[in-house]
Design an enzyme around this catalytic site. Sequence first.
Site, short mmCIF file in Angstrom:
data_model
loop_
_atom_site.label_atom_id
_atom_site.label_comp_id
_atom_site.label_asym_id
_atom_site.label_seq_id
_atom_site.Cartn_x
_atom_site.Cartn_y
_atom_site.Cartn_z
CB SER A 167 -0.90 0.05 1.24
OG SER A 167 -1.71 -1.07 1.30
CB THR A 222 -2.17 3.96 4.17
OG1 THR A 222 -2.60 3.74 2.85
CG2 THR A 222 -1.93 5.44 4.37
CB THR A 277 -1.03 5.88 0.85
OG1 THR A 277 -1.77 4.71 0.51
CG2 THR A 277 -1.66 7.06 0.16
NE ARG A 293 -9.00 7.09 -4.15
CZ ARG A 293 -8.44 6.84 -2.96
NH1 ARG A 293 -7.13 6.73 -2.86
NH2 ARG A 293 -9.18 6.70 -1.89
CB VAL A 294 -5.84 12.43 -5.25
CG1 VAL A 294 -5.19 12.93 -3.97
CG2 VAL A 294 -4.90 12.62 -6.44
N GLY A 295 -6.49 10.19 -2.83
CA GLY A 295 -7.23 9.91 -1.60
C GLY A 295 -7.03 10.98 -0.55
CG ASP A 296 -7.47 9.59 3.45
OD1 ASP A 296 -7.25 8.73 2.57
OD2 ASP A 296 -7.23 9.41 4.66
CB THR A 317 -5.27 4.01 7.67
OG1 THR A 317 -5.03 3.06 6.62
CG2 THR A 317 -5.86 3.28 8.86
N GLY A 318 -7.62 3.91 5.63
CA GLY A 318 -8.89 3.34 5.19
C GLY A 318 -9.42 4.00 3.94
CG LEU A 319 -13.50 4.31 1.14
CD1 LEU A 319 -12.85 3.62 -0.06
CD2 LEU A 319 -14.97 3.91 1.22
N GLY A 320 -10.34 6.52 1.76
CA GLY A 320 -10.06 7.95 1.77
C GLY A 320 -11.25 8.83 1.45
C1 SD4 Z 1 -6.53 6.13 0.47
N1 SD4 Z 1 -6.51 6.21 2.87
O1 SD4 Z 1 -5.88 6.36 -0.53
C2 SD4 Z 1 -5.83 5.66 1.71
C3 SD4 Z 1 -5.74 4.16 1.71
C4 SD4 Z 1 -5.29 3.56 3.00
O2 SD4 Z 1 -4.42 1.80 4.19
O3 SD4 Z 1 -5.33 4.11 4.04
N2 SD4 Z 1 -4.84 2.35 3.02
O4 SD4 Z 1 -7.77 6.22 0.49
#
Ligand code: SD4
Length: 328
Positions: free
Chosen positions: A87, A189, A207, A217-220, A240-243
């Site tokens: 990740s 991440t 990450t 795509r860009v996350g949090d 961490t998780g679904l950004g």
């Molecule tokens: C994202 N938050 O790009 C990140 C992914 C993540 O452990 O945290 N993975 O959405």
Amino acid sequence: MNRRKFIQNTALSGLGLTVGASVLANEIPLTNSNTELNINNYPLVIATWDVKNATAKAWDVLQKGGSAMDAVEKGCNVEEEDPANSSVGYGGLPDREGKVTLDACIMDEKGNYGSVVFLHNIVNAISVARKVMEKTPHVLLAGKGAEEFALSQGFKSQNLLTENAKKAWEEWKVKSEYKPIINIENHDTIGMLTMDKNGNLSGGCTTSGLAFKMHGRVGDSPIIGSGLFVDNEIGAATATGLGEEVLKTVGSFLVVELMRQGKTPQQACEEAVHRIMKKQPDRKDFQVGYIAVNKKGEIGAYAIHPGFSYTVYQNGQNNNVIPKTYFS
Ligand code: SD4
């Protein structure tokens, strides 16, 4: 926690997800003592997931008198360079076009922030983010511009797609279904918070984002206030998780602001998760986890589902810890 453990935990959570018994944040009394320093609690390093090598590196930097900023950068570099972490950095799983694209940010005790998004071909995205912070008049560089800036600063260009990651992508392409699996496909991440021997805070988050995401795509993780926020008067938080869910609630800023209002790091992390779940109480197919530290060096962590863990190096001990969760 290793990969097999995650799979077990996820399987268990699928057997019977029930709302956890944690107290709703608006019922929690304010403590108003979050800003006092407590020298027994720091230096400290806390990071998302089981990343003991990374926290050990950061701890080592702090022990040698290094700054919280140096510690967070060097600690995060360990995961970026580890091909086994799928990740982050080298070895990260690619997007659906087979490209590994990185997001990272860093923030220091003075409130300075630097970030890169959609960065290709450079392993140490967090170090590029630090250069953006220190060497440019900007705070965020994207894509080609970020890559060119990194090369101008002496970073080496490198293919980030390992054979293992390529194989996983080729397997994914057979069905091309975008269903990120909680805790398995998208974990590790690294969000790291460090407090030096003077009680000053820094943070970083790095990450490769969600596996098989759309190209672009860009996350949090690289976005100030979402994946990371540091306020040296109050505390720091990272996610961490679904950004997408963290971005919509500006999660890390929320955690820090809740601590400013007097909540403990634990209470603040719980409230930030509740804000997400309040809008979609029946949705169980995604994970978000927060970790936080306040100025006293007290820590907190909370996630939606079991399977999340964090690593804390404090008082000479490097431990992986499983936090409370919203669903049990
Ligand atoms: C994202 N938050 O790009 C990140 C992914 C993540 O452990 O945290 N993975 O959405």
